[in-house]
Scaffold this active site. Structure first.
Site, PDB file in Angstrom:
ATOM      1  N   VAL A 248       1.074  -1.064  -0.036  1.00 17.50           N
ATOM      2  CA  VAL A 248      -0.120   0.303   0.203  1.00 17.50           C
ATOM      3  C   VAL A 248       0.896   1.625   0.068  1.00 17.50           C
ATOM      4  O   VAL A 248       0.253   2.034  -0.011  1.00 17.50           O
ATOM      5  CB  VAL A 248      -0.862   0.163   1.026  1.00 17.50           C
ATOM      6  CG1 VAL A 248      -2.049  -1.025   1.356  1.00 17.50           C
ATOM      7  CG2 VAL A 248      -0.826  -0.042   2.181  1.00 17.50           C
TER       8      VAL A 248
ATOM      9  N   THR B 284       6.245   1.970   2.771  1.00 12.54           N
ATOM     10  CA  THR B 284       8.049   2.063   2.607  1.00 12.54           C
ATOM     11  C   THR B 284       8.109   3.537   1.472  1.00 12.54           C
ATOM     12  O   THR B 284       8.965   4.365   1.705  1.00 12.54           O
ATOM     13  CB  THR B 284       8.216   1.121   1.810  1.00 12.54           C
ATOM     14  OG1 THR B 284       8.656   0.011   3.024  1.00 12.54           O
ATOM     15  CG2 THR B 284      10.289   1.326   2.425  1.00 12.54           C
TER      16      THR B 284
ATOM     17  N   SER C 184     -15.580 -12.391  15.204  1.00  7.40           N
ATOM     18  CA  SER C 184     -16.377 -10.985  14.146  1.00  7.40           C
ATOM     19  C   SER C 184     -17.365 -12.054  13.698  1.00  7.40           C
ATOM     20  O   SER C 184     -18.251 -11.182  12.732  1.00  7.40           O
ATOM     21  CB  SER C 184     -15.481  -9.896  13.469  1.00  7.40           C
ATOM     22  OG  SER C 184     -14.759 -11.204  12.388  1.00  7.40           O
TER      23      SER C 184
ATOM     24  N   LYS D 148     -14.065  -4.398   5.219  1.00  5.19           N
ATOM     25  CA  LYS D 148     -15.357  -5.264   4.883  1.00  5.19           C
ATOM     26  C   LYS D 148     -15.941  -4.366   4.616  1.00  5.19           C
ATOM     27  O   LYS D 148     -17.155  -5.275   3.573  1.00  5.19           O
ATOM     28  CB  LYS D 148     -15.596  -5.526   5.951  1.00  5.19           C
ATOM     29  CG  LYS D 148     -14.821  -6.702   7.286  1.00  5.19           C
ATOM     30  CD  LYS D 148     -14.843  -6.882   8.408  1.00  5.19           C
ATOM     31  CE  LYS D 148     -14.230  -7.631   9.289  1.00  5.19           C
ATOM     32  NZ  LYS D 148     -14.123  -8.394  11.246  1.00  5.19           N
TER      33      LYS D 148
END
Length: 804
Positions: free
Chosen positions: A371, A374, A699, A742
């Site tokens: 994503v 770094t 969950s 989600k």
């Protein structure tokens, strides 16, 4: 001539006196030649009996060497057949049971056959007499042997020089030969080779060969010894001169001026602008170095230490670029999205504009792989104009990797933090601690505990590296850490960092990243920037949905690179086919059909919700390290023992959630319209498809409860409703994590309604509108509230309720 006749007559008389059968005495580590008078120490019982028998009979004995001196009790096969017939002159019995006999070697002999005597070795002996040889050839051989023997004695220090005088007093060729043979320092095998020759000429030839070999070896040894002595003398001379110079320098008191090396180190200490305590330490070590000989290992250790101490930056710093507009521009250039971390950096720059220096600059980017954690750290360093250093902490197990090794160890060096400071060359770099959640611990220590000092703004201004052993200020360093999973970071470390979550990219964000960053970069790398390669949004979306399943964009970049490689191939083939010049610009559109041709059949199909409502089948939502996924839960009821079967690689936490869900439904069966003992004689089987993938976490509690209720009540669950939430035995629905991922999975799968815990309602404000658009999000705080949203209420049930 008379002497020769006399000698021959003497030998004849000796031979006539020697019996045909003689006792044999095996010699362990010596070869006795004729004309030698030699003391022999006898200790073996068998050898003592042989010596006593010889003394009592004729006094003659056959002396032969053992093939291996280490053997205590040799057999007849382990004794050389060639040897010397000797006469015992004297015997002396020693107090310790040993016997010392003095033997006189007479003539060469050979064992023909051993007798059957079991008390000692006894054999039939053949006497070997020297033959008359050609006189001129013998003279030549004797001269050659004599000159070589003299040279051998001169080179070999173990033989006294008097041996040459004794040799020159001998006239007979055979006596000369055996004298030389006896004085050669060689192994038993080599000396025995002389006795294996039966003519005087052959024996002299063998002796000359041995002497020649020995002289060559001794010359090489002497050459090596001379070189060693020269080196030692040179070292000693150098040491003496250095000591004289040192003493003179001490007298003059200007050692730095006369030694360029020490003057250079002193200048480096001065230029480093160290704190006073560090300067004192460096000066002390330099004084030690002056008094240490350069050849000493300690000298190298001291020099390396001083090099590190002076090379690490103490005051040098880079000027920060605190222009907020410029920082924002660079951050937006390098990364699309990631508003939260960008805002945090801009806030930090704004504060620096006001206070010029601020502690507590420790950020932790947590998010799935790919994503941009770094690269964001590198972009921050570029935006504010600081040096950037990356430290990879993945797999680090040793505390010394962080704090360094003490100087007492061979090959010791500072830890990664001090090494990075030296690499940066300034006291205010941006240091990226990559994969901080991948550190582990073993018998060598816990590196995560060592990181506590590094990442604590109240402590890191006096960071103490074991190698440097002085306080080093890290307070001006901007530390940025990255991690994939938050709960793998030890809690004390989490407490010292400001954690910023970097969620996975949405599809529209991946599309923009591909267009703005990935495609221009890959076009240039593949040499396609000179051609017009057209890839529209539909084609990119096809790659995103059909060939990648990730939160980041690494696989997307890989697939785009694959498309461009095949595009480059087609362009080159077209150029060669049409004989076009390489510089000719070619227009090449890449369609959706081309993508399937280039990349093959799509690897992934989007998980879609069930089209029709089904009894026992409920849709849940799950978080994974690469984003969110929908989770199908199937439950069925069978006749059998009152058991709960769970399959599909379910973890312990999820199993406990299923047990809690069943227990809650049993204890509140009336409220849900179920029989009191609805599970009596019934067996419940819950399965989560895609059994090869491990699943765990609390969950899914609400989803498991709804699946069990659907299976027992016979009511089909709505196919366009998904849910997430942890449950308790009181039926409460507790908060969960990963809500953004989600909801994204629900939207991607065609879900219309999502049930979330009431406690997570506050998190909706941080979720982008692009995620929540088109979703009906219903917060619930109890299992009972979920029933009306998950199940279709039939007309009959509704009529009964109204009647009541």
């Amino acid at each position: 001539m008379e002497m020769r006749i006399k000698k021959e007559s003497n030998e004849t008389s000796i031979i006539e006196d020697i019996p045909d059968v003689l006792p044999v005495l095996p010699l362990r580590d010596n070869v006795i030649f004729p004309y030698m008078i030699f003391p022999v120490l006898v200790g073996r019982e068998q050898s003592i009996r042989a010596a006593n028998y010889s003394l009592e009979s004729s006094k003659y004995i056959f002396l032969s060497a053992q093939k291996k001196s280490s053997i205590e009790d040799p057999t007849t096969d382990e004794i050389y057949t060639e040897g010397t017939i000797a006469k015992i002159i004297q015997i002396l019995k020693l107090p310790n049971g040993l016997m010392k006999i003095l033997v006189d070697g007479l003539i060469q002999g050979k064992i023909v056959k051993f007798t059957d005597n079991d008390k000692f070795f006894e054999a039939k002996i053949k006497v070997i007499l020297p033959k008359n040889e050609d006189k001129r050839e013998m003279n030549a051989l004797i001269r050659q042997m004599s000159s070589m023997f003299k040279e051998y004695v001169k080179i070999n220090r173990t033989i006294p020089s008097e041996a040459i005088s004794a040799y020159e007093n001998i006239d007979e060729p055979d006596r000369k030969l055996y004298y030389v043979a006896a004085n050669i320092n060689q192994s038993i095998d080599v000396k025995q080779s002389i006795l294996k020759k039966f003519s005087l000429k052959d024996q002299i030839y063998e002796t000359i060969t041995i002497l020649n070999s020995e002289i060559d070896i001794l010359k090489v040894e002497k050459e090596i010894e001379t070189k060693v002595h020269e080196n030692i003398a040179k070292t000693q001379r150098k040491f003496i001169i250095q000591e004289q110079i040192r003493i003179l320098q001490d007298e003059l008191g200007d050692d730095e001026e006369t030694s360029p090396e020490f003057a250079k180190i002193k200048e480096k200490i001065k230029k480093a602008k160290m704190p006073k305590a560090v300067v004192d330490k460096a000066t002390e070590e330099l004084n030690k170095l002056k008094k240490t000989p350069p050849s000493s290992p300690e000298s190298t250790v001291l020099r390396n230490y001083l090099d590190w101490l002076t090379d690490v930056p103490w005051t040098k710093r880079t000027k920060d670029n605190l222009e907020i507009k410029n920082v924002k521009k660079i951050l937006d250039e390098d990364h699309y999205g990631l508003e939260k971390p960008k805002d945090r950096i801009i806030e930090h720059i704004a504060v620096l504009n006001l206070v010029k220096q601020m502690r507590g600059q420790i950020l932790c980017f947590v998010g799935p792989p790919g994503v941009g954690k770094t690269s964001l750290g590198k972009s921050i360093a570029r935006a504010i104009g600081r040096e950037f250093v990356r430290i990879s902490l993945g797999g680090v197990r040793d505390e010394a990797e962080i704090r360094g090794h003490r100087r007492t160890y061979i090959g010791s060096m500072p830890g990664k933090i001090i090494q990075s400071m030296k690499k940066a060359g300034s006291v205010n770099p941006v240091i990226l601690l990559d994969e901080i959640d991948k550190m582990s611990m073993d018998f060598r220590g816990d590196p995560s505990s060592a990181m506590l000092e590094v990442l604590d703004p109240e402590q890191n201004h006096t960071f103490n590296d074991h190698y440097l052993d002085v306080d080093y200020d890290l307070s001006q360093v901007m530390f940025i850490t990255t991690a994939n999973v938050r709960y793998n970071i030890p809690l004390p470390l989490q407490d010292r960092m400001e954690i910023i979550d970097l969620p996975g990219y949405l599809q529209h964000e991946k599309l923009e990243i591909a267009k703005r960053h990935i495609m221009p970069k890959q076009l240039k790398l593949h040499g396609l920037d000179k051609h017009e390669v057209i890839v529209n949004d539909e084609t990119i979306n096809k790659i995103i949905t059909g060939y990648t399943r990730e939160a980041g964009v690494r696989n997307l970049e890989r697939e785009i690179a694959s498309v461009y490689r095949k595009t480059a191939r087609d362009i080159v083939l077209e150029q060669s086919k049409n004989n076009r010049r390489k510089k000719t610009k070619i227009k090449y559109p890449v369609s959706v059909e081309k993508i399937e041709e280039f990349l093959g059949t799509p690897k992934y199909r989007p998980q879609k919700a069930e089209k029709k409502p089904r009894v026992g089948s409920v849709t849940g939502l799950a978080w994974t390290s690469v984003g969110g996924e929908i989770l199908h839960v199937d439950a069925t009821v069978m006749t059998g023992g009152e058991k709960l079967i769970l399959t599909g690689q379910i973890g312990d936490v999820m199993k406990e959630s299923a047990i809690a869900a069943l227990s809650y439904l049993r204890s509140n069966s009336k409220d849900f319209g179920l029989r009191t003992n609805f599970n009596k004689g019934k067996e419940v089987h819950i399965h989560l498809p895609e059994g090869a993938i491990p699943k765990d976490g609390p969950s899914a509690g609400i989803t498991l409860a709804m699946a069990i209720y659907s299976a027992f009540s016979g009511k089909p669950a709505k196919s366009d409703v998904a849910m997430t939430g942890e449950i308790t035995l009181r039926g409460n629905v507790l908060a969960i994590g990963g809500l953004n991922e989600k909801l994204l999975a629900a939207r991607r799968s065609g879900i219309k309604t999502v049930l979330i815990p009431k406690e997570n309602e506050k998190d909706l404000s941080e979720i982008k509108p692009q995620v929540t658009d088109g979703l009906k999000i219903i917060p619930i705080d109890n299992i009972k509230q979920a029933i009306k949203h998950v199940f279709t209420v039939s007309r009959k049930t509704a009529a009964v309720k109204r009647k009541k």
